[in-house]
Design an enzyme around this catalytic site. Structure first.
Site, PDB file in Angstrom:
ATOM      1  N   ASP A  61      50.514  36.349  46.142  1.00 57.54           N
ATOM      2  CA  ASP A  61      50.139  37.162  47.295  1.00 57.54           C
ATOM      3  C   ASP A  61      49.249  36.380  48.251  1.00 57.54           C
ATOM      4  O   ASP A  61      48.317  35.691  47.835  1.00 57.54           O
ATOM      5  CB  ASP A  61      49.397  38.413  46.816  1.00 57.54           C
ATOM      6  CG  ASP A  61      48.927  39.279  47.964  1.00 57.54           C
ATOM      7  OD1 ASP A  61      49.759  40.032  48.512  1.00 57.54           O
ATOM      8  OD2 ASP A  61      47.739  39.202  48.321  1.00 57.54           O
ATOM      9  N   TYR A  66      44.349  34.959  55.782  1.00 60.70           N
ATOM     10  CA  TYR A  66      43.639  34.165  54.787  1.00 60.70           C
ATOM     11  C   TYR A  66      43.526  32.723  55.274  1.00 60.70           C
ATOM     12  O   TYR A  66      44.534  32.037  55.466  1.00 60.70           O
ATOM     13  CB  TYR A  66      44.370  34.185  53.444  1.00 60.70           C
ATOM     14  CG  TYR A  66      44.345  35.517  52.718  1.00 60.70           C
ATOM     15  CD1 TYR A  66      43.574  36.581  53.163  1.00 60.70           C
ATOM     16  CD2 TYR A  66      45.123  35.712  51.569  1.00 60.70           C
ATOM     17  CE1 TYR A  66      43.566  37.792  52.498  1.00 60.70           C
ATOM     18  CE2 TYR A  66      45.115  36.925  50.892  1.00 60.70           C
ATOM     19  CZ  TYR A  66      44.334  37.963  51.367  1.00 60.70           C
ATOM     20  OH  TYR A  66      44.330  39.159  50.702  1.00 60.70           O
ATOM     21  N   GLN A 190      48.011  48.162  48.575  1.00 61.77           N
ATOM     22  CA  GLN A 190      47.129  47.127  48.023  1.00 61.77           C
ATOM     23  C   GLN A 190      45.686  47.561  48.264  1.00 61.77           C
ATOM     24  O   GLN A 190      45.186  47.524  49.378  1.00 61.77           O
ATOM     25  CB  GLN A 190      47.401  45.776  48.685  1.00 61.77           C
ATOM     26  CG  GLN A 190      46.656  44.645  47.996  1.00 61.77           C
ATOM     27  CD  GLN A 190      47.206  43.274  48.352  1.00 61.77           C
ATOM     28  OE1 GLN A 190      46.459  42.375  48.707  1.00 61.77           O
ATOM     29  NE2 GLN A 190      48.520  43.102  48.234  1.00 61.77           N
ATOM     30  N   LYS A 230      28.660  37.303  35.041  1.00 59.45           N
ATOM     31  CA  LYS A 230      28.018  36.052  35.465  1.00 59.45           C
ATOM     32  C   LYS A 230      26.778  36.275  36.327  1.00 59.45           C
ATOM     33  O   LYS A 230      25.964  35.369  36.508  1.00 59.45           O
ATOM     34  CB  LYS A 230      29.013  35.179  36.221  1.00 59.45           C
ATOM     35  CG  LYS A 230      29.431  35.708  37.578  1.00 59.45           C
ATOM     36  CD  LYS A 230      30.253  34.702  38.367  1.00 59.45           C
ATOM     37  CE  LYS A 230      31.601  34.453  37.736  1.00 59.45           C
ATOM     38  NZ  LYS A 230      32.459  33.584  38.583  1.00 59.45           N
TER      39      LYS A 230
END
Length: 357
Positions: A61, A66, A190, A230
């Protein structure tokens, strides 16, 4: 001489239908947001996609927005260099943020058609399998949006279309327009969905799943890394939060760490980690990914990775999915304490769950 292709082996990957369509997608896919074409370039991109493909992931994807199109370029380059057979792959991209011009963004018919052509050019492909409207565009009539995506499919540039971060009302309108005019409706949404962000995917979309069979292609299933554990003792220098602290989505998460709500979330992650390690023999990240995948409306969970090792580690979540028994899920709910309220029945008794609703 016939071209030789790398043979696809699904390994132990699980497959589901993408919403109501006949397209089978892997329960875990790989996305390019923030990494591929952005912080990760060149050979490392090839290694990540290679490892993903060799371990059962065949859905990738990306989006025109992006890394300003660089993600699509890198993904397309790697697919060609690795010699991956197009029919083995499911490629999805998204349209909304294509440039700086007044018609380079949004969901006008002009941008949907021109943006699709430019995405295909960057990817070096004749078509994508799914093209998403990356965000809703209230400035464009819904009929124009649906007709434009219908045209894209009729031209063979994509097989299906979907949405991203649309409201249930907007999805309902899109389906209504498609039904009235005999057009193709979206098959997938999405959306962001994780243990700490549940209302839209689990409550708001409930009638959309029920009425139209839409599925979700989930992003941020690890809550920007929060559900990996984390950040329990601070923000590591090499973490996503450190590298992308200027993004509003992640800056909001960072700022919350100093507030009561943020500390509450960190405590939840610690409790989930104890459950994962002591009862399931896995990490909290594996548990979080498996939990989203366990949802029957999830078609695929999009993984993000800056290293091949992260892909391999995340795929261990497949082994955790069958361990999420009703008893374990109840323990998770007790830790989370955020299950969305069911639709009210106003005092009427519940229907038999084995009968027709």
């Amino acid at each position: 001489m016939a071209q030789e292709y790398k043979v696809y082996d699904p390994k132990n990957m699980l497959f589901r239908r993408l919403g109501p369509s006949g397209l089978r997608v892997p329960v875990f896919s790989l996305g390019g947001w923030l990494t591929l074409g952005g912080t990760v370039l060149g050979d490392p991109v090839k290694e990540i996609i290679k490892v993903a493909f060799e371990n059962g992931i065949n859905m990738f994807d990306t989006a025109e927005g992006y890394a300003a199109g660089k993600s699509e370029e890198e993904m397309g380059r790697v697919i060609k260099e690795l010699g991956l057979r197009r029919t083995d792959l499911i490629i999805s991209t998204k349209l909304f943020w294509g440039g700086d011009g007044p018609n380079d963004t949004g969901l006008s018919r002009k941008h949907i058609i021109e943006g699709t052509k430019l995405s295909l050019k960057r990817l070096g492909l004749d078509y994508v399998d799914v093209i998403f409207a990356h965000r809703p565009d209230p400035t464009v009539p819904m009929e124009e949006v649906v007709r434009a995506f219908n045209h894209v499919i009729n031209q063979g540039w994509s097989f299906y279309w979907g949405t991203s971060e649309w409201s249930a009302q907007q999805l309902e309108e899109a389906h209504h327009v498609a039904h009235v005019y005999g057009l193709i409706a979206p098959i997938a949404e999405q959306c962001q969905h994780h243990m700490l962000h549940r209302e839209r995917a689990e409550q708001e979309y409930d009638p959309i799943y029920r009425n139209y069979g839409m599925g979700t292609t989930v992003f941020s299933a690890l809550a920007g890394g929060l559900l990996t554990g984390k950040y329990n003792k601070g923000i590591p220098d090499d973490s996503r939060l450190a590298k992308h602290a200027d993004l509003p989505f992640l800056k909001q998460l960072i700022d919350s760490f100093g507030e009561e709500e943020g500390r509450k979330k960190l405590k939840i992650v610690q409790d989930l980690n104890n459950l994962a390690q002591n009862e399931l023999g896995c990490s909290v990240a594996h548990l979080a990914l498996a939990w989203v995948a366990k949802n029957p409306n999830t078609s695929t969970v999009i993984l993000g990775a800056s290293k091949p090792e992260q892909v391999l580690d995340n795929l261990k979540a497949i082994e955790v999915i069958p361990k999420l028994t009703p008893a374990v899920l109840e323990k998770i709910e007790n830790i989370l304490g955020n299950k969305p309220d069911p639709v009210p029945t106003f005092g009427r008794p519940a229907l038999d769950k084995f009968g027709r609703l």
